[in-house]
Design a protein around this motif. Structure first.
Motif, PDB file in Angstrom:
ATOM      1  N   ILE A 247      69.063   8.003  -2.980  1.00 15.21           N
ATOM      2  CA  ILE A 247      70.035   8.549  -2.043  1.00 15.21           C
ATOM      3  C   ILE A 247      70.072   7.757  -0.750  1.00 15.21           C
ATOM      4  N   PHE A 248      68.935   7.265  -0.295  1.00 24.62           N
ATOM      5  CA  PHE A 248      68.892   6.525   0.965  1.00 24.62           C
ATOM      6  C   PHE A 248      69.597   5.174   0.854  1.00 24.62           C
ATOM      7  N   GLY A 249      69.672   4.645  -0.359  1.00 21.52           N
ATOM      8  CA  GLY A 249      70.369   3.383  -0.594  1.00 21.52           C
ATOM      9  C   GLY A 249      71.778   3.553  -1.107  1.00 21.52           C
ATOM     10  N   MET A 250      72.314   4.779  -0.996  1.00 17.59           N
ATOM     11  CA  MET A 250      73.677   5.084  -1.445  1.00 17.59           C
ATOM     12  C   MET A 250      73.842   4.810  -2.940  1.00 17.59           C
ATOM     13  N   LEU A 251      72.835   5.215  -3.714  1.00 15.48           N
ATOM     14  CA  LEU A 251      72.850   4.974  -5.153  1.00 15.48           C
ATOM     15  C   LEU A 251      72.928   6.260  -5.974  1.00 15.48           C
ATOM     16  N   THR A 252      73.128   7.380  -5.307  1.00 17.26           N
ATOM     17  CA  THR A 252      73.241   8.668  -5.993  1.00 17.26           C
ATOM     18  C   THR A 252      74.708   9.005  -6.215  1.00 17.26           C
ATOM     19  N   HIS A 253      75.006   9.627  -7.357  1.00 10.13           N
ATOM     20  CA  HIS A 253      76.382  10.007  -7.650  1.00 10.13           C
ATOM     21  C   HIS A 253      76.899  10.978  -6.597  1.00 10.13           C
ATOM     22  N   GLU A 254      78.130  10.777  -6.194  1.00  7.70           N
ATOM     23  CA  GLU A 254      78.737  11.592  -5.142  1.00  7.70           C
ATOM     24  C   GLU A 254      78.751  13.068  -5.514  1.00  7.70           C
ATOM     25  N   ARG A 255      78.961  13.387  -6.779  1.00  6.24           N
ATOM     26  CA  ARG A 255      79.005  14.782  -7.196  1.00  6.24           C
ATOM     27  C   ARG A 255      77.643  15.452  -7.033  1.00  6.24           C
ATOM     28  N   ARG A 256      76.577  14.717  -7.269  1.00 11.97           N
ATOM     29  CA  ARG A 256      75.242  15.276  -7.071  1.00 11.97           C
ATOM     30  C   ARG A 256      74.974  15.531  -5.595  1.00 11.97           C
ATOM     31  N   VAL A 257      75.492  14.676  -4.754  1.00 12.53           N
ATOM     32  CA  VAL A 257      75.338  14.889  -3.310  1.00 12.53           C
ATOM     33  C   VAL A 257      76.073  16.157  -2.898  1.00 12.53           C
ATOM     34  N   ARG A 258      77.290  16.332  -3.387  1.00  9.10           N
ATOM     35  CA  ARG A 258      78.054  17.532  -3.051  1.00  9.10           C
ATOM     36  C   ARG A 258      77.367  18.786  -3.581  1.00  9.10           C
ATOM     37  N   ALA A 259      76.757  18.686  -4.774  1.00 10.10           N
ATOM     38  CA  ALA A 259      76.047  19.834  -5.340  1.00 10.10           C
ATOM     39  C   ALA A 259      74.851  20.210  -4.464  1.00 10.10           C
ATOM     40  N   PHE A 260      74.143  19.222  -3.973  1.00 16.61           N
ATOM     41  CA  PHE A 260      72.985  19.473  -3.115  1.00 16.61           C
ATOM     42  C   PHE A 260      73.412  20.176  -1.827  1.00 16.61           C
ATOM     43  N   VAL A 261      74.451  19.653  -1.188  1.00 16.42           N
ATOM     44  CA  VAL A 261      74.932  20.240   0.066  1.00 16.42           C
ATOM     45  C   VAL A 261      75.431  21.662  -0.168  1.00 16.42           C
ATOM     46  N   ALA A 262      76.164  21.870  -1.259  1.00 17.43           N
ATOM     47  CA  ALA A 262      76.701  23.200  -1.551  1.00 17.43           C
ATOM     48  C   ALA A 262      75.585  24.202  -1.801  1.00 17.43           C
TER      49      ALA A 262
END
Length: 206
Positions: free
Chosen positions: A111-126
């Motif tokens: 995640i720190f290197g911008m290598l995580t899927h955007e949908r997983r990031v949105r799921a985490f925030v949600a």
């Protein structure tokens, strides 16, 4: 200036993936797909595909292809400003979490290197906001196991707990809350980047 930024008519702009934005920054910095590929340890063809995908999703041309390399268009320069902010949020997230970690450091997670899927990031925030996996899955049109996997991969990658499983649902730890705040800001920059592209296309009369 619309005259110097050829636009690609592809319909409504989509939310780009973090990994494509990472490649975009590398090409912008290096000035060519070949040099960017070397910096990222990726094949030039893979870099070119990422840039093409990003341009198709945003509906604009981000680079001028010239014999001496790839030069940012007006759209590309506008996107670069936004993506730099995304990158900065990821770096701040790592610093924030390191300050909260027992040993004062965290792993160099994707995640720190911008290598995580955007949908997983949105799921985490949600999940940090809603505390309820089924609700997050419904809101994002994904499965509950996908939400669980997003959290697990974040925790395993960073090396510290990010959520507490309680009777009231999934509650973020202090580290999880700090990460969610940075990721929320990064996602906002990406949404604003997409909005910039759409707004500029309207101004160009597309």
């Amino acid at each position: 200036d619309c005259r110097h930024s050829c636009c690609i008519k592809t319909g409504q702009a989509m939310q780009p993936e973090l990994r494509h934005l990472r490649v975009f920054l590398a090409v912008a910095d290096q000035g060519s797909a070949n040099l960017a590929g070397a910096a990222l340890f990726r094949a030039q063809s893979a870099v070119s595909r990422s840039i093409h995908k990003l341009e198709s999703e945003l509906g604009v041309q981000l680079f001028e292809r010239r014999a001496r390399g790839m030069l940012l268009t007006e759209y590309g320069r506008a996107l670069q400003v936004r993506v730099r902010r995304v990158q900065a949020e990821m770096q701040r997230a790592r610093s924030d979490l390191a300050a909260l970690a027992p040993g004062g450091s965290v792993r160099n997670a994707p995640i720190f290197g911008m290598l995580t899927h955007e949908r997983r990031v949105r799921a985490f925030v949600a999940l940090a906001e809603q505390h309820h996996m089924p609700s997050v899955a419904d809101s994002l049109a994904i499965t509950q196991p996908a939400v669980s996997m997003a959290v697990r991969q974040m925790e395993e990658g960073i090396g510290i707990p990010l959520f507490e499983r309680t009777a009231r649902g999934m509650l973020p730890t202090p580290a999880g809350a700090a990460l969610a705040l940075r990721l929320k800001r990064a996602l906002a920059e990406i949404r604003n980047a997409v909005a910039d592209m759409v707004r500029n296309q309207v101004q160009c009369g597309i």
